[in-house]
Design an enzyme around this catalytic site. Sequence first.
Site, short mmCIF file in Angstrom:
data_model
loop_
_atom_site.label_atom_id
_atom_site.label_comp_id
_atom_site.label_asym_id
_atom_site.label_seq_id
_atom_site.Cartn_x
_atom_site.Cartn_y
_atom_site.Cartn_z
N ARG A 86 4.46 1.61 -9.61
CA ARG A 86 3.45 2.66 -9.46
C ARG A 86 3.83 3.84 -10.36
O ARG A 86 4.95 4.33 -10.32
CB ARG A 86 3.41 3.10 -8.00
CG ARG A 86 2.33 4.10 -7.65
CD ARG A 86 2.44 4.46 -6.17
NE ARG A 86 2.16 3.33 -5.31
CZ ARG A 86 2.77 3.14 -4.13
NH1 ARG A 86 3.69 3.97 -3.70
NH2 ARG A 86 2.44 2.10 -3.39
N ARG A 156 5.83 12.14 -2.96
CA ARG A 156 5.09 11.13 -3.72
C ARG A 156 4.17 11.80 -4.75
O ARG A 156 4.19 13.02 -4.92
CB ARG A 156 4.29 10.26 -2.76
CG ARG A 156 5.14 9.54 -1.69
CD ARG A 156 6.00 8.44 -2.26
NE ARG A 156 6.71 7.68 -1.24
CZ ARG A 156 6.24 6.61 -0.61
NH1 ARG A 156 5.03 6.16 -0.90
NH2 ARG A 156 6.97 5.97 0.29
N LYS A 218 8.92 9.48 3.52
CA LYS A 218 8.04 9.85 2.42
C LYS A 218 7.31 11.14 2.75
O LYS A 218 7.07 11.48 3.92
CB LYS A 218 7.05 8.73 2.14
CG LYS A 218 6.13 8.39 3.30
CD LYS A 218 5.28 7.17 2.98
CE LYS A 218 4.45 6.74 4.18
NZ LYS A 218 3.67 5.53 3.92
N LYS A 220 3.93 13.64 1.37
CA LYS A 220 2.72 13.62 0.55
C LYS A 220 2.08 15.01 0.52
O LYS A 220 1.99 15.68 1.54
CB LYS A 220 1.73 12.60 1.09
CG LYS A 220 2.26 11.16 1.02
CD LYS A 220 1.25 10.14 1.53
CE LYS A 220 1.79 8.72 1.39
NZ LYS A 220 0.83 7.71 1.88
N CYS A 441 -7.11 -1.21 1.18
CA CYS A 441 -5.79 -1.28 0.56
C CYS A 441 -5.62 -2.65 -0.09
O CYS A 441 -6.47 -3.53 0.02
CB CYS A 441 -4.70 -1.02 1.59
SG CYS A 441 -4.53 -2.35 2.80
N CYS A 447 1.25 -7.53 -0.67
CA CYS A 447 1.93 -6.55 0.18
C CYS A 447 2.69 -7.26 1.29
O CYS A 447 2.10 -8.00 2.09
CB CYS A 447 0.93 -5.57 0.78
SG CYS A 447 1.73 -4.35 1.87
N CYS A 486 -2.77 -3.49 7.62
CA CYS A 486 -1.77 -3.20 8.66
C CYS A 486 -2.03 -1.80 9.18
O CYS A 486 -2.93 -1.11 8.69
CB CYS A 486 -0.36 -3.35 8.10
SG CYS A 486 0.20 -1.95 7.11
N CYS A 490 -2.93 2.82 4.39
CA CYS A 490 -2.89 3.24 2.99
C CYS A 490 -4.28 3.56 2.44
O CYS A 490 -4.41 4.36 1.51
CB CYS A 490 -2.23 2.15 2.14
SG CYS A 490 -0.46 1.98 2.46
#
Length: 577
Positions: A86, A156, A218, A220, A441, A447, A486, A490
């Site tokens: 990414r 991120r 993470k 954001k 996603c 994934c 899931c 995302c």
Amino acid sequence: MSKEEYNNNHDNTNAMLLSDNERMKQESNFLRGTIAQNLDNNLTGGFNTKDAQLIRFHGMYQQDDRDVRVERANQKLEPLINMMLRCRLPGGVIMPEQWLAIDDFSEKYTLYGTIRLTTRQTFQLHGLLKPKLKIMHRLLNKLGLDSIATAGDVNRNVICTANPMESAFHHQVWELAKSISAHLLPKSRAYAEIWLDAEKTESIDFEPILSAAYLPRKFKIAIAIPPVNDVDIHANDLGFIAIKDDKINRIVGFNVLVGGGLAMTYGDVTTYPLKASEFGYIAAQDILKITEAVVTTQRDWGDRSDRRHAKTKYTLIRVGVTTFKAEVERRSGVKFHPIHPYIFTDRGDRFGWIQGIDHYWHLTLFIENGRISNNDPHKLLKRGIAEIARIHSGSFRLTTNQNLIISEVSKDNKRMVESILQKYGIMNDDITPQRKASMACVALPTCPLAMAEAERFLPEFITKIENIMLKYKLEKDAIILRVTGCPNSCARAMLSEIGLTGRSIGRYNLYLGGNSIGTRIPRLYRENITENDILNILDMTISSWARERTDQESYGDYVVRSGIVNAVTNSEKDFYE
């Protein structure tokens, strides 16, 4: 409560309490681990367990093609291990020459030959084999790009309202997105040493903001310009809502939101989606001070013993918004003022041509699920965009809704762009409002967290929803609909009017009752149900909405008003009631 007082009462630094990830980070020698040695190991296509975690900080996830996993196991072969990379692209701006180089690389060196636009306003490549990783990183470096900190326990990719050249305000937030991204980047030289063969120095790595253990989880950041909430501001650990002064044509300050996050864990009611909380208003010049103070407070106060509770939202719940806010003020030396009034009226991308104040034209193209490929012989999307890049003197801009803006097109080139789009069948004239308002996603097959299909499921599913909308004469309307494979959300399903989260192959949880502007979390309506069950429920509720809606009432507002679901308040105790 100061950091010292908090740590005296909550010993997050006790090594006995640290999660495995925390110990791994502290022992990694500032993100080096044994990645370099693993790169030279030709006996496997992957990295060992610790290094598979560490490469995330360098912008990569280790995956395998789950479509062929069983077949390879029967052949006594290891899974088809490959990496997803990414790019770091604050604000989503990429130049045509950069795009062409990435496009060419994806064709020559990846298993799938596609480019995937993400909900974090950047692109990612799937199907990178280990021997090609250095080639990719060196190409990025040559192009003035990198993949540093696009994954892992760091800040991120910083996102902002799309198309910064459309107005002076958009340009300002793009510049701020770049500044924030640069300010919070890891200072470790590990990326340059491993992937670019940079010379090792005697100097000792030092992480003044992130620390040697980096962040607990993470982080954001997003910047929005009302009245458009295209970044889903409430989904982020830190959000800035721009307050502008039209008289001087400048952004003068920001409302600050802290602690948003949409992921949860099935069966664990101590995890839940949560909207960001309003902290107050700051002057524009204080944005980096506040950013650093929020990040370092989360760094020091976040839970490092249980990753399920390590996000900023859980820190706020544990210590309280008032306490967290006071610590941010203390660290930054900036006082929050009362929130300035603002309103969101929309959050989708504005498709088609728009003329900016610079007199250039900007074209937003719908990219279904962000997947750019030539898989459809009637719609050669990848080839057409590459041809535009060869003649385009402006820029490309990626949106947080997985779409692409061809920006800064002159009047003379506008017809040329349109002719290329027509040549390759990628005009958006026949795309319904409902399809434009839906996204998913990646999920299967790449994934490793996916429990059900999402990207491959959505196109045909939306066709069925379009038929329902047409049946009730709602074909000009749209419902914000998102699917994730899931519960990590995302595709931000937990801020949609209709949200599906995968439970197992062919089964999903169905959530209803978010709103069209992204300021309300939907509620679980049915659990672990099939596509037919979902379609029957949506047929029933959309039929009722068509008959009983008031004025231009949205679907999400209707299902709450009518009592189909109760609205979710921004409370950790309310989501599961």
